[in-house]
Design an enzyme around this catalytic site. Sequence first.
Site, short mmCIF file in Angstrom:
data_model
loop_
_atom_site.label_atom_id
_atom_site.label_comp_id
_atom_site.label_asym_id
_atom_site.label_seq_id
_atom_site.Cartn_x
_atom_site.Cartn_y
_atom_site.Cartn_z
N TRP A 346 0.64 -1.23 -0.06
CA TRP A 346 -0.18 -0.05 -0.08
C TRP A 346 0.89 1.34 -0.08
O TRP A 346 0.52 2.49 0.12
CB TRP A 346 -0.87 -0.05 1.19
CG TRP A 346 -0.26 0.15 2.63
CD1 TRP A 346 0.96 -0.10 2.93
CD2 TRP A 346 -0.95 0.98 3.67
NE1 TRP A 346 1.27 0.20 4.29
CE2 TRP A 346 0.14 1.18 4.73
CE3 TRP A 346 -2.07 1.57 4.01
CZ2 TRP A 346 -0.10 1.29 6.01
CZ3 TRP A 346 -2.07 1.99 5.34
CH2 TRP A 346 -1.15 1.96 6.28
N GLU A 485 0.27 -4.16 12.07
CA GLU A 485 0.28 -5.79 11.81
C GLU A 485 0.75 -6.47 13.00
O GLU A 485 0.86 -7.62 13.05
CB GLU A 485 1.47 -5.81 10.86
CG GLU A 485 1.25 -5.28 9.50
CD GLU A 485 2.44 -5.20 8.64
OE1 GLU A 485 2.16 -5.45 7.10
OE2 GLU A 485 3.49 -5.01 9.10
N LYS A 605 2.37 -1.75 16.20
CA LYS A 605 3.36 -1.50 15.50
C LYS A 605 3.58 -0.14 15.01
O LYS A 605 4.79 0.38 14.91
CB LYS A 605 3.53 -2.50 14.58
CG LYS A 605 4.51 -2.42 13.72
CD LYS A 605 4.58 -3.42 12.49
CE LYS A 605 5.67 -3.41 11.64
NZ LYS A 605 5.68 -4.50 10.38
#
Length: 797
Positions: A346, A485, A605
């Site tokens: 992305w 993530e 994260k």
Amino acid sequence: MTDQVWRYEGYEPARERLRESLCTLGNGYFATRGAAPECAADALHYPGTYVAGCYNRLTSTVAGRDVENEDLVNLPNWLPLRFRTDGGTWCTPDGTSLLSHRQSLDLRAGILERESRYLDAEGRTLHVRQLRLVHMADPHLAALRTEFTAEGWSGELEVESALDAAVSNSGVERYRELNGSHLTHVETGTADPHTVWMRCSTRTSGTRIGMAARLAAPETAIEARNEEHRAVQRFRLRLASGHAVTVDKTVALHTSRDPAIAEPLGAAVDRVSRAEGFAALVESHRTAWQHLWQKAELEVPGEAGEILRLHLFHVLQTLSPHTAELDVGVPARGLHGEAYRGHVFWDELFVLPYLNLHFPEVSRALLTYRHRRLGAARDAARAVGRAGAMYPWQSGSDGREETQEMHLNPRSGRWLPDHSRLQHHVGSAVAYNVWRYWEASGDSEFLHTKGAEMLLEIARFWADAATYDESLGRYRIRGVVGPDEYHDAYPDTKEPGLDDNAYTNVTAAWVLARALELLGSLPEPCRQELTEHTGIGRDDLSRWEDISRKLYVPFHSGVISQFKGYEELAALDWEHYRARYGDIRRLDRILEAEGDTVNRYQASKQADVLMLGYLFSPGELRALFARLGHRLDDETWSRTVDYYLHRTSHGSTLSGLVHGWVLARAKRADAWEYVQEALKGDVADLQGGTTGEGIHLGAMAGTLDLVQRGLTGLETRGGALWLDPVPLPELSEYGFTIRYRGHWGVRLHMRPGRLNVRVPDSDRAPIDIELPGRTVSVAPGESCELALPHHWQPRSA
């Protein structure tokens, strides 16, 4: 480092891979890492050459199961050129004979210069100076000039030049258990004593590669011979003390993916035979770079400006105007290494907003890459029982999902399931880029055809993914993974995925609203043709309208929840882990090695909820939440920012960028700390060895966009340029040039309390500048000096 040149003094073996990445040269078609030509690949050095979009798929056995991976292929190494004094050993910087070493990267000219001094066994000193370029005007050419000077002695020097196909994809340590032998059917030959060639192909994708090298050296006999996987040229030079002797190596590279060629090898041999001499190549190369810098002019003082120009250099090398002729996406690690296998993620979300205002033709090509793979995205959606298009988290050659099913934790040595393919928000990123590209370029032809088709199919996917919950009176999207993530499942559950990720749901609502807006803006014949082509009916549109207003966004304690149930996770003892491990950016690996999982904790994260403040201006975000039935006031957003600021480990280079952007817009004094993290992420290798595997292209482009849009509040909507500056004290003065809807070279210059806008002379209409509370129209050939209100003055540092 200086304004124009990035320098390294001395030789540091431990940092050689980092320097190789940051000294990579490329032209949008191919790139070569900044490795020393006299060094083969080993634990310290990794020469790599990569052609955009050249992938190959191989099967490996991992943890007792067969796993298939597609990689950007490391192509034959064209660099090899080694040398030794008569009867001596080959000179390398890792030998005891290295007396001095320096290298410099000329950003304006795109030329890498290396200077080394070697001492041979007989105490003789050899000075070696090299200039290297990957040609920006002719994307199939590269050249290496080497100057040898004997210091205080005369004698012979033996030189060996080669093309080397004995390479593999082995540049990332954690992938080395996997099959990396992508090249096969290697053949070598000689066109004439000065020209050798090599051809090979990728094992499964069948891409054929042709490479040819031409040597120009003083009158000397060149011995050309073919070795296994190597085309070699050897010769001797007569050196006289103090007199430089020059050897030029020109290389041509083609693949069977190239248009307008009969076959790659013939094209490479023909191109190298017709190539001009080194001096002429340098001149045309410099001219091409000069034109690029004119279109991407950036004036930022100090160290920040130096780093930003390095970032811009690498963005232009990866995604140049040559890219507009290719069928490629945005490789997350550039063409600089093999991390992420060269896949497309992305990251275009952070790259295209910058390109839109400088090289819109490149943005259009990158979006066309997505459109060509719309069929694969439709197939992926059908495979999971969904309508519309589900774009893959990792894309490569043909648009299928390339995300690995297992990944290695280097701390524990264990292979673990990888659920990141559940990051379906990548579809929203594609739609977002379609819309922003149109706003910046005014390219209605693309928006109403390819762009509309993608936007509508992504909207269809989100509408089908949303299920109505009677108890909430809201639609929900379940079983996904957000940008963070670390969290891919609820604690103590076997099924992956999370429910109601706020970022996913809000961006899905935005996509649905934009799809409806697009259809409503089209003339009836165009709308009818488009809906018939896509099979979208009135009932679909009615459902889209409902979902776009009723998607569930979870809140807790007055802040936006990252996902449903986030607040119920355990608190993490951050100080304990910082004291024990120091760098805890990759907290997931630390916890897994301890037999724990980050899924149990309120620890992220990277920016997840806060990504909303990166994509949307404060006004847009308030309107988006209002459409969803929520009041997002400054206090709620400020509490949300504070909440996640203390729960994020920044295990991604994109996280510092987003936090710096969001905090700057919130006029927070600690914004600069995160801006610096984003600026220095690759330069200082803050992620601990990852830059040597390839630069982080999204973070580099994002820092450029931070100056271009983040600090200026620049938006392109409603046919106007909207500006809402928030100058940082550390970046209170800067200037840049943009291309806006056919106006080339619109110049914006910010300084404390003042904004100057200059529109170049043309026959186009004036540009409307929208500032809070006022509108100014600037005609072509005019400039406008605007006084900014007092609250726009930079805060004290």
